[in-house]
Design a protein around this motif. Structure first.
Motif, mmCIF file in Angstrom:
data_model
loop_
_atom_site.group_PDB
_atom_site.id
_atom_site.type_symbol
_atom_site.label_atom_id
_atom_site.label_comp_id
_atom_site.label_asym_id
_atom_site.label_seq_id
_atom_site.Cartn_x
_atom_site.Cartn_y
_atom_site.Cartn_z
ATOM 1 N N ARG A 126 28.463 40.225 43.043
ATOM 2 C CA ARG A 126 28.479 40.893 44.263
ATOM 3 C C ARG A 126 27.212 40.986 45.177
ATOM 4 N NH1 ARG A 126 32.061 39.980 46.959
ATOM 5 N NH2 ARG A 126 32.052 38.337 45.768
ATOM 6 N N TYR A 127 26.098 41.060 43.983
ATOM 7 C CA TYR A 127 24.734 40.990 44.445
ATOM 8 C C TYR A 127 24.382 39.666 45.208
ATOM 9 C CZ TYR A 127 20.017 39.726 43.943
ATOM 10 O OH TYR A 127 18.689 39.454 44.188
ATOM 11 N N ILE A 130 26.459 39.301 48.490
ATOM 12 C CA ILE A 130 25.838 40.338 49.676
ATOM 13 C C ILE A 130 24.286 40.186 49.892
ATOM 14 C CG2 ILE A 130 25.423 42.650 50.194
ATOM 15 C CD1 ILE A 130 28.010 43.605 48.500
ATOM 16 N N CYS A 131 23.451 39.980 48.988
ATOM 17 C CA CYS A 131 22.298 39.788 49.115
ATOM 18 C C CYS A 131 21.634 38.340 49.373
ATOM 19 C CB CYS A 131 21.400 40.521 48.033
ATOM 20 S SG CYS A 131 21.752 42.402 47.886
ATOM 21 N N PRO A 133 23.665 35.810 50.570
ATOM 22 C CA PRO A 133 25.010 35.110 50.852
ATOM 23 C C PRO A 133 24.777 33.309 50.961
ATOM 24 C CG PRO A 133 24.108 36.459 52.517
ATOM 25 C CD PRO A 133 23.445 36.650 51.686
ATOM 26 N N ILE A 225 22.329 46.077 46.191
ATOM 27 C CA ILE A 225 23.446 45.925 47.142
ATOM 28 C C ILE A 225 23.396 46.998 48.132
ATOM 29 C CG2 ILE A 225 25.832 46.082 47.307
ATOM 30 C CD1 ILE A 225 26.131 44.526 44.655
ATOM 31 N N VAL A 229 23.304 47.112 52.053
ATOM 32 C CA VAL A 229 24.538 47.245 52.792
ATOM 33 C C VAL A 229 23.941 48.334 53.907
ATOM 34 C CG1 VAL A 229 26.405 49.134 52.727
ATOM 35 C CG2 VAL A 229 26.085 47.075 51.064
ATOM 36 N N ARG A 238 29.012 48.481 57.137
ATOM 37 C CA ARG A 238 28.738 49.358 56.086
ATOM 38 C C ARG A 238 29.706 50.299 55.234
ATOM 39 N NH1 ARG A 238 24.571 50.561 60.160
ATOM 40 N NH2 ARG A 238 25.710 52.613 60.429
ATOM 41 N N ALA A 241 31.719 48.326 52.691
ATOM 42 C CA ALA A 241 31.027 48.046 51.564
ATOM 43 C C ALA A 241 30.780 49.050 50.793
ATOM 44 C CB ALA A 241 29.671 47.369 52.007
ATOM 45 N N CYS A 245 32.003 49.213 46.669
ATOM 46 C CA CYS A 245 31.103 49.824 45.690
ATOM 47 C C CYS A 245 31.442 50.911 44.892
ATOM 48 C CB CYS A 245 29.710 49.857 46.482
ATOM 49 S SG CYS A 245 29.167 48.157 46.852
#
Length: 324
Positions: A126-127, A130-131, A133, A225, A229, A238, A241, A245
């Motif tokens: 997920r990191y 999202i961070c 991509p 993350i 976000v 936001r 996400a 999370c």
């Protein structure tokens, strides 16, 4: 199969007897019904996730592969303890053979060690998604993903095998009544006629290192993350996400907190917390995550939800067409 070795001059009982949850005998029927319902949800949910991801070639991203392995581990984790618990609570059938007890213990420790590693891998996934991509495909290649899974499983087997070896080589010549609802390590170790401190200390250190390091890296991943976000311009993005999370962190807390608390309470002494609370905590982290993981990680994911609905619809249509 783990075969315990004992001093042949010591007569050992043929089986252990699991008490269940001491002090809650009046609630056994309710517990049996609740466990049966949760186990049914865990079986159906995790089996559906494994089947859908395995059959659908479009669900081959690392996230889905990790989820598939997690669902398979949850099936083994729940199946290693829940059927016996239900038997104890519903019919009072509490005996378990020596080999079955130590095998159950090995599966419990190994699957929990694999589960915590998979939760870390999914947090890392997920990191990256999202961070970073734009680098997702380059970082999480199939080779990297396979290497992570092999490392997680190998770590579990390498760390838990010595623990089982130490305990199975202890002599058991006294009481064979386990004050627990499954063959939990500390509860069984206390019945040994010899000093069980080495195995208990190893269990504490190994669990603390594995879980402590995984939780630290998971926390770091979700911290990064959340920073990413909150930098999103879209309020809806936001909120989506944060909702995802938050649900993930909630399930992780239900896995880590009861497990860690039960381990440290058993190590520090039973007088701190009533015995039935200790047993309930130890039961929770083996039962609740396999029940909730398919819902949180699977059914809340749009792609998996659509595939499951399509699979069920197809099966129902085939059934009706054959009967018509």
């Amino acid at each position: 199969m783990l075969v315990p070795l004992y001093n042949h001059t010591v007569e050992t009982p043929a089986a252990f007897f699991l008490v269940g949850i001491p002090g809650l005998q009046s609630s056994y029927l309710w517990l049996a019904i609740s466990l049966s319902a949760m186990y049914t949800i865990a079986l159906l949910g995790n089996t559906l996730i494994v089947t859908v991801i395995y059959l659908d070639s479009t669900l081959q991203e690392p996230m889905y592969c990790f989820l598939c392995v997690l669902a398979a581990v949850d099936l083994v984790m729940a199946s290693s303890v829940v059927p016996k618990m239900v038997s104890i609570f519903s019919s009072g059938h509490s005996s378990i053979s020596f080999n079955a007890c130590f095998t159950q213990m090995y599966f419990v420790h190994t699957t929990t060690a694999v589960e915590t590693g998979l939760l870390l891998a999914m947090a890392f996934d997920r990191y990256v998604a999202i961070c970073k991509p734009l680098h997702y495909q380059r970082i999480l290649t199939p080779q990297v993903m396979l290497g992570m899974i092999v490392a997680i499983v190998s770590r579990a087997f390498i760390s838990m095998t010595p623990l089982s070896w130490m305990l199975t080589h202890l002599p058991f010549c006294g009481s064979n009544v386990v004050l627990h609802s499954y063959c939990e390590h500390m509860a069984v170790a206390k019945l040994a006629c010899a000093d069980s401190m080495p195995s208990s200390l190893y269990s504490l250190i190994a669990s603390s290192i594995i879980v402590g390091s995984d939780v630290a890296f998971i926390a770091a991943s979700y911290n990064l993350i959340l920073k990413a976000v909150f930098g999103l311009s879209s309020k809806n993005a936001r909120w989506k996400a944060l909702s995802t999370c938050g649900s993930h962190v909630g399930v992780m807390a239900l896995f880590y907190l009861p497990g860690l608390v039960s381990i440290y309470i058993a190590w520090l002494g039973q007088d701190m917390v009533p015995l039935h609370i200790q047993v309930l905590l130890a039961d929770m982290y083996l039962i609740i995550p396999p029940t909730l993981n398919p819902i949180i990680y699977g059914l809340r994911t749009k792609q998996i939800r659509e595939r499951i609905w399509g699979l069920l619809t197809c099966c129902l249509l085939d059934h009706f067409s054959q009967n018509s």
